[in-house]
Design a protein around this motif. Structure first.
Motif, PDB file in Angstrom:
ATOM      1  N   ASN A   1     -21.494  31.413 -50.547  1.00 46.77           N
ATOM      2  CA  ASN A   1     -21.306  30.248 -49.229  1.00 46.77           C
ATOM      3  C   ASN A   1     -22.743  29.356 -50.559  1.00 46.77           C
ATOM      4  O   ASN A   1     -23.375  28.457 -49.520  1.00 46.77           O
ATOM      5  CB  ASN A   1     -22.608  31.179 -48.306  1.00 46.77           C
ATOM      6  CG  ASN A   1     -21.591  32.139 -47.767  1.00 46.77           C
ATOM      7  OD1 ASN A   1     -20.823  32.414 -47.767  1.00 46.77           O
ATOM      8  ND2 ASN A   1     -22.463  32.761 -47.750  1.00 46.77           N
ATOM      9  N   THR A   2     -22.970  28.927 -51.693  1.00 45.06           N
ATOM     10  CA  THR A   2     -23.762  28.052 -52.254  1.00 45.06           C
ATOM     11  C   THR A   2     -22.927  26.806 -51.806  1.00 45.06           C
ATOM     12  O   THR A   2     -23.745  25.608 -51.408  1.00 45.06           O
ATOM     13  CB  THR A   2     -23.984  28.111 -53.570  1.00 45.06           C
ATOM     14  OG1 THR A   2     -25.190  29.312 -54.305  1.00 45.06           O
ATOM     15  CG2 THR A   2     -24.973  27.304 -54.255  1.00 45.06           C
ATOM     16  N   GLU A   3     -21.842  26.717 -52.106  1.00 44.56           N
ATOM     17  CA  GLU A   3     -20.919  25.301 -52.721  1.00 44.56           C
ATOM     18  C   GLU A   3     -21.120  24.983 -50.539  1.00 44.56           C
ATOM     19  O   GLU A   3     -20.994  23.810 -50.474  1.00 44.56           O
ATOM     20  CB  GLU A   3     -19.743  25.697 -52.967  1.00 44.56           C
ATOM     21  CG  GLU A   3     -19.162  24.243 -52.797  1.00 44.56           C
ATOM     22  CD  GLU A   3     -17.889  24.535 -53.240  1.00 44.56           C
ATOM     23  OE1 GLU A   3     -16.360  23.043 -53.936  1.00 44.56           O
ATOM     24  OE2 GLU A   3     -17.234  25.485 -54.166  1.00 44.56           O
ATOM     25  N   SER A   4     -20.939  25.762 -50.326  1.00 41.56           N
ATOM     26  CA  SER A   4     -21.010  25.461 -48.509  1.00 41.56           C
ATOM     27  C   SER A   4     -22.145  24.373 -47.290  1.00 41.56           C
ATOM     28  O   SER A   4     -21.913  23.784 -47.337  1.00 41.56           O
ATOM     29  CB  SER A   4     -20.151  26.631 -47.444  1.00 41.56           C
ATOM     30  OG  SER A   4     -20.843  27.745 -47.396  1.00 41.56           O
ATOM     31  N   ASN A   5     -22.364  25.553 -48.732  1.00 39.97           N
ATOM     32  CA  ASN A   5     -24.302  25.401 -48.075  1.00 39.97           C
ATOM     33  C   ASN A   5     -24.168  23.856 -48.537  1.00 39.97           C
ATOM     34  O   ASN A   5     -25.281  23.101 -47.511  1.00 39.97           O
ATOM     35  CB  ASN A   5     -25.240  26.272 -48.737  1.00 39.97           C
ATOM     36  CG  ASN A   5     -24.987  27.714 -47.240  1.00 39.97           C
ATOM     37  OD1 ASN A   5     -24.505  27.706 -47.103  1.00 39.97           O
ATOM     38  ND2 ASN A   5     -25.862  28.767 -48.064  1.00 39.97           N
ATOM     39  N   GLN A   6     -23.870  24.056 -50.091  1.00 38.19           N
ATOM     40  CA  GLN A   6     -24.700  22.011 -50.396  1.00 38.19           C
ATOM     41  C   GLN A   6     -23.613  21.269 -49.664  1.00 38.19           C
ATOM     42  O   GLN A   6     -24.371  19.968 -49.033  1.00 38.19           O
ATOM     43  CB  GLN A   6     -24.890  22.157 -51.972  1.00 38.19           C
ATOM     44  CG  GLN A   6     -24.726  23.293 -52.228  1.00 38.19           C
ATOM     45  CD  GLN A   6     -24.434  22.697 -54.022  1.00 38.19           C
ATOM     46  OE1 GLN A   6     -22.868  23.076 -54.172  1.00 38.19           O
ATOM     47  NE2 GLN A   6     -25.209  23.126 -55.133  1.00 38.19           N
ATOM     48  N   THR A   7     -22.545  21.574 -49.102  1.00 38.93           N
ATOM     49  CA  THR A   7     -22.268  20.463 -48.394  1.00 38.93           C
ATOM     50  C   THR A   7     -22.470  20.051 -47.174  1.00 38.93           C
ATOM     51  O   THR A   7     -22.380  19.352 -46.275  1.00 38.93           O
ATOM     52  CB  THR A   7     -20.199  21.038 -48.050  1.00 38.93           C
ATOM     53  OG1 THR A   7     -19.515  20.627 -49.767  1.00 38.93           O
ATOM     54  CG2 THR A   7     -20.058  20.071 -47.063  1.00 38.93           C
ATOM     55  N   ALA A   8     -23.015  21.488 -46.219  1.00 37.46           N
ATOM     56  CA  ALA A   8     -23.201  21.717 -45.070  1.00 37.46           C
ATOM     57  C   ALA A   8     -25.102  20.848 -45.278  1.00 37.46           C
ATOM     58  O   ALA A   8     -25.870  19.532 -43.820  1.00 37.46           O
ATOM     59  CB  ALA A   8     -23.731  22.558 -44.338  1.00 37.46           C
ATOM     60  N   MET A   9     -26.092  20.718 -45.626  1.00 39.99           N
ATOM     61  CA  MET A   9     -26.860  19.714 -46.230  1.00 39.99           C
ATOM     62  C   MET A   9     -26.910  18.321 -46.741  1.00 39.99           C
ATOM     63  O   MET A   9     -27.305  17.715 -45.541  1.00 39.99           O
ATOM     64  CB  MET A   9     -28.064  20.189 -47.380  1.00 39.99           C
ATOM     65  CG  MET A   9     -28.554  22.077 -47.215  1.00 39.99           C
ATOM     66  SD  MET A   9     -29.569  22.562 -48.571  1.00 39.99           S
ATOM     67  CE  MET A   9     -30.312  24.105 -47.849  1.00 39.99           C
ATOM     68  N   GLN A  10     -26.054  17.841 -47.310  1.00 35.91           N
ATOM     69  CA  GLN A  10     -25.792  16.911 -47.704  1.00 35.91           C
ATOM     70  C   GLN A  10     -24.664  16.193 -46.351  1.00 35.91           C
ATOM     71  O   GLN A  10     -25.416  14.830 -46.248  1.00 35.91           O
ATOM     72  CB  GLN A  10     -24.768  16.653 -48.846  1.00 35.91           C
ATOM     73  CG  GLN A  10     -24.095  15.095 -49.078  1.00 35.91           C
ATOM     74  CD  GLN A  10     -23.167  14.372 -48.098  1.00 35.91           C
ATOM     75  OE1 GLN A  10     -21.833  15.663 -47.690  1.00 35.91           O
ATOM     76  NE2 GLN A  10     -23.208  13.984 -47.563  1.00 35.91           N
ATOM     77  N   GLN A  11     -24.063  16.788 -45.350  1.00 28.33           N
ATOM     78  CA  GLN A  11     -23.831  15.714 -44.556  1.00 28.33           C
ATOM     79  C   GLN A  11     -24.387  15.909 -43.588  1.00 28.33           C
ATOM     80  O   GLN A  11     -24.556  14.985 -42.088  1.00 28.33           O
ATOM     81  CB  GLN A  11     -22.869  17.410 -43.570  1.00 28.33           C
ATOM     82  CG  GLN A  11     -21.327  16.766 -44.485  1.00 28.33           C
ATOM     83  CD  GLN A  11     -20.481  18.125 -43.666  1.00 28.33           C
ATOM     84  OE1 GLN A  11     -20.591  19.219 -43.399  1.00 28.33           O
ATOM     85  NE2 GLN A  11     -19.470  17.561 -44.496  1.00 28.33           N
ATOM     86  N   ASN A  12     -25.880  16.760 -43.227  1.00 25.05           N
ATOM     87  CA  ASN A  12     -26.802  16.818 -42.080  1.00 25.05           C
ATOM     88  C   ASN A  12     -28.073  16.015 -43.238  1.00 25.05           C
ATOM     89  O   ASN A  12     -28.702  15.770 -42.882  1.00 25.05           O
ATOM     90  CB  ASN A  12     -26.965  17.968 -42.298  1.00 25.05           C
ATOM     91  CG  ASN A  12     -26.287  18.754 -40.273  1.00 25.05           C
ATOM     92  OD1 ASN A  12     -26.317  19.067 -39.554  1.00 25.05           O
ATOM     93  ND2 ASN A  12     -25.649  20.012 -42.146  1.00 25.05           N
ATOM     94  N   GLY A  13     -28.526  14.969 -44.194  1.00 18.88           N
ATOM     95  CA  GLY A  13     -28.776  14.168 -44.402  1.00 18.88           C
ATOM     96  C   GLY A  13     -30.403  14.518 -45.078  1.00 18.88           C
ATOM     97  O   GLY A  13     -30.965  14.226 -45.032  1.00 18.88           O
ATOM     98  N   ILE A  14     -30.058  15.325 -45.899  1.00 14.72           N
ATOM     99  CA  ILE A  14     -31.376  16.016 -46.123  1.00 14.72           C
ATOM    100  C   ILE A  14     -31.935  15.540 -47.736  1.00 14.72           C
ATOM    101  O   ILE A  14     -33.065  15.362 -47.409  1.00 14.72           O
ATOM    102  CB  ILE A  14     -31.117  17.978 -46.047  1.00 14.72           C
ATOM    103  CG1 ILE A  14     -32.875  18.587 -46.551  1.00 14.72           C
ATOM    104  CG2 ILE A  14     -30.120  18.305 -47.830  1.00 14.72           C
ATOM    105  CD1 ILE A  14     -32.111  20.226 -46.403  1.00 14.72           C
ATOM    106  N   ILE A  15     -30.799  14.752 -48.250  1.00 14.59           N
ATOM    107  CA  ILE A  15     -30.885  14.389 -49.273  1.00 14.59           C
ATOM    108  C   ILE A  15     -32.342  13.277 -49.204  1.00 14.59           C
ATOM    109  O   ILE A  15     -33.133  13.194 -49.677  1.00 14.59           O
ATOM    110  CB  ILE A  15     -30.277  13.705 -50.297  1.00 14.59           C
ATOM    111  CG1 ILE A  15     -28.962  14.724 -50.506  1.00 14.59           C
ATOM    112  CG2 ILE A  15     -30.862  13.298 -51.171  1.00 14.59           C
ATOM    113  CD1 ILE A  15     -27.919  14.378 -51.231  1.00 14.59           C
TER     114      ILE A  15
END
Length: 749
Positions: free
Chosen positions: A65-79
């Motif tokens: 689930n790493t790739e999907s979690n990476q996508t979700a974190m980027q979409q939620n503005g965590i960077i």
């Protein structure tokens, strides 16, 4: 999945905001401003580290689930909030480092997140810029540039080196995550590799400049940057190795960088030659071994699979001499530096295939085989491979050089780019350096028949699933290679499987088989001759090797004897040094005693000075005393003379008075006929005599007073004599002290 489906990831950005008033979605839609009034406490830092650990746990490499979690974190503005946390100057170094690691994990091998990170621009506030240059006008810069400055820029004066190392390591990990699997970013960073200009040159590598220019500045100015923090140079080498690794176009771009101003008459020097020159200076100046290792490892990454870089290196003859000197060094050479130098020299020999090379492989081979020795080269590299420092680095991967809670690992000398290259290339390297220049070029064609490339040999076309080069003889060919009678019996016994053929075709096929058998026999004889030649050469090499071993053994015994002599001399020198140290300690003790005596001498001199002044006073007193004595003697003589005169005169007056009294008595007794006038005259004379006697008595009293004063002055003169005696005693003590000091000075000398 459960954490993501229950909106746990959506809530993570708010937990990263240090100001509670900004948690209402501000982190999703923009860059929250830094709260300068916020004060970090130990508990808040621990809470933040827990949040960051949760983020990294959700995007660990290898999870499904790493790739999907990476996508979700980027979409939620965590960077953005992570970047704000990483660049917060007032935040603890452990929090900043863990935030950088988290960003690296989010964008690692994720093209969309890498593209987003590439487009982020940051206007660094003074508190966010660790270069501490707040006076310059703030301009928007790419986030990658800010992170590179964190990795190789100046350390804030308030943060210790060991503590700031974890920030550097995390920033370097983020850059590697940004470049990994992203050739566009790799090439973009390579395009910024330019020599430092006059405004932001080697004297000030922390000014705002391009990423590549900053890295080059730190590498070339290692004397200043390494003196402050050697990890600046180490991480700069790591970042440039990351940019060059496995991408020939980046290596070509870097090879175009030259130093030297041609307008000032300076010869342009390629960057790769300058790096090797700086490595030579680092060894000569006994700098930290990490500086030389970092520069040599960077050049190793550069020359692998890139003959043009080898050609540029060989243009400068001092490069080869430096490497040979390091490999052959027996004393004063760091074994790790020696191993990396040997590995680089072997790579230069392996990839010296450019037709325009100034030193061909034929010319380089004698240096390898005679001046260095192939066995010695491999021993140096093997020793590097077996060293605890290399094994420590070999067990690490990118981003594990340090964790967010630890300091500088003392065992760390090699970065993960070099260890990955060494591990992947080691066996090929060993095979390449053992081949001569002709063998390396002709071996594939000369021994093709040993590798399954024999044309016309039965089975040269391998069947599916067979090992390439294994002869495959089918049943028909086997029957044709037998004698006609046996073949006929075989055909009769296997009518269903082998069809009959006309005799003319059989004879033709039999002739071809015989020709092939003759060819095989010829090839076998040629192979036997080659084996014989190879055996003779091997025996000759073994004999030469045995002779070399005997020579080496003789040299070894001679070196042992020399070593024993040197050890004896060292022991003697050590004893002499001990004696000198003891003498030095004695001299220190004597020096202390001498200082004490000097202090006593100073006191004595002060007393002597005081005594001298008293002596001067005594001299004046003596003069006055002499005058007084002279006056006293004169007055005494005068008084004695006057006293004698007065005594005589008094006696005379007393005699006259007695005579007068007798005359009066006689006159009174003889008759009273004397006239009154005569009595009056005698009475007046008596009064005059009495008055004269009183005046004389007053003078005698005055003289007696003068005599008493003179006696008092004589007593004072006796005290002056006492002072004279004391002065003489002090002078004698001073002379004895001077003699003692002279003896002590002589003993100290």
């Amino acid at each position: 999945n459960f954490f993501r489906e229950t909106s746990g990831i959506q809530r993570l950005p708010d937990l990263l905001i240090t100001d509670p008033s900004q948690t209402a979605g501000a982190a999703q839609h923009g860059h929250p401003e830094n709260n300068e009034d916020f004060e970090w406490t130990a508990q808040h830092a621990r809470n933040m580290l827990v949040v960051l650990d949760i983020i990294r746990m959700l995007i660990q490499p290898g999870n499904t689930n790493t790739e999907s979690n990476q996508t979700a974190m980027q979409q939620n503005g965590i960077i953005p909030p992570l970047l704000q946390l990483a660049l917060a100057y007032e935040a603890p170094s452990s929090v900043r480092a863990q935030a950088l690691y988290a960003i690296g994990d989010i964008i690692r091998l994720h093209a969309a997140n890498q593209g987003l990170f590439q487009r982020i621009l940051i206007t660094a506030a003074p508190a966010d810029d660790d270069s501490e240059e707040a006076n310059e006008k703030a301009i928007p810069e790419p986030a990658a540039m800010i992170v590179i400055r964190l990795a190789v820029g100046a350390r804030p004066s308030a943060v210790p080196t060991n503590e700031y190392y974890i920030v550097r390591s995390a920033a370097a990990y983020l850059v590697q995550a940004y470049v990994g699997g992203n050739p566009d970013a790799q090439l973009a960073l390579a395009a910024t590799l330019t020599p430092p200009d006059g405004a932001s040159g080697l004297g000030n590598p922390d000014t705002h400049q391009s990423a590549g220019s900053l890295i080059v500045s730190v590498l070339l100015d290692w004397r200043e940057t390494g003196k402050e923090d050697v990890w600046r140079v180490w991480h700069a080498s790591l970042l440039l190795s990351t940019v060059l690794r496995g991408y020939e176009q980046c290596k070509v771009q870097a090879l175009r960088v030259s130093l030297g101003d041609e307008s000032k008459g300076e010869d342009p020097l390629p960057l790769i030659n300058e790096l090797l020159s700086q490595a030579r200076h680092a060894t000569q100046e006994s700098a930290d071994a990490r500086v030389c290792i970092a520069l040599l490892a960077l050049v190793c990454v550069w020359v692998v699979d890139f003959p043009q870089a080898v050609t540029t290196l060989l243009d400068e003859s001092t490069n080869t001499s430096f490497l040979v000197e390091q490999i052959n060094g027996s004393s004063g050479v760091n074994t790790l530096v020696q191993g990396v130098a040997a590995f680089l020299f072997g790579l230069i020999y392996q990839f010296d295939t450019d037709a325009e090379s100034p030193v061909t492989r034929n010319q380089l081979y004698p240096i390898l085989s005679k001046r260095v020795g192939t066995d010695q080269l491999l021993i140096r590299v093997q020793r590097l491979r077996d060293s605890k420092e290399f094994q420590y680095a070999l067990g690490l991967t990118a981003g594990t050089h340090s964790n967010a809670y630890g300091g500088v690992p003392n065992e760390l000398f090699f970065d993960n780019v070099f260890t990955d290259l060494f591990r992947a290339h080691y066996e090929l390297f060993r095979a390449a350096v053992r081949l001569g220049p002709q063998e390396a070029q002709l071996a594939p064609a000369a021994f093709a028949h040993l590798q399954g490339g024999m044309a016309g040999y039965a089975g040269s076309g391998s069947a599916p699933g067979s090992i390439p080069g294994t002869p495959q003889m089918n049943q028909g060919n086997m029957s044709r290679s037998m004698s006609p009678g046996i073949a006929q019996d075989s055909v009769t016994d296997n009518k269903s499987s082998v069809p009959s053929v006309p005799k003319s075709e059989f004879d033709a096929l039999d002739g071809k088989v015989r020709e092939q058998a003759a060819e095989i026999e010829r090839l076998s004889q040629a192979l036997a001759e080659q084996k014989k030649v190879a055996d003779e050469e091997r025996q000759q090499r073994e004999q030469e090797k045995e002779a070399g071993k005997q020579a080496h053994a003789q040299d070894f015994y001679e070196q042992l004897s020399q070593l024993a002599e040197v050890e004896g001399k060292v022991r003697e020198q050590a004893e002499e040094i001990d004696q000198l140290n003891q003498a030095l300690a004695d001299q220190k003790t004597q020096k202390q005693e001498l200082e004490t005596l000097h202090a006593q001498l100073a006191d004595a001199e002060a007393k002597a000075s005081q005594s001298q002044s008293q002596a001067n006073t005594s001299t004046e007193s003596e003069e006055k005393l002499a005058e007084l004595e002279q006056k006293l003697s004169d007055l005494t003589l005068d008084a004695e003379q006057k006293q004698a005169a007065w005594d005589a005169e008094r006696e005379e007056l007393a005699r006259k008075l007695a005579t007068a009294e007798k005359q009066v008595v006689k006159a009174a007794a003889a008759g009273r006929n004397l006239n009154k006038k005569k009595e009056m005259q005698q009475a007046g004379a008596i009064e005059a005599l009495e008055k004269n006697i009183q005046e004389k008595d007053a003078k005698i009293a005055a003289l007696t007073s003068d005599v008493e004063q003179l006696k008092q002055r004589a007593a004072e003169a006796e005290s002056l004599d006492e002072l004279k005696e004391r002065l003489a005693t002090a002078e004698k003590e001073q002379e004895d002290l001077l003699v003692y000091l002279a003896d002590q000075d002589q003993q100290a000398k």
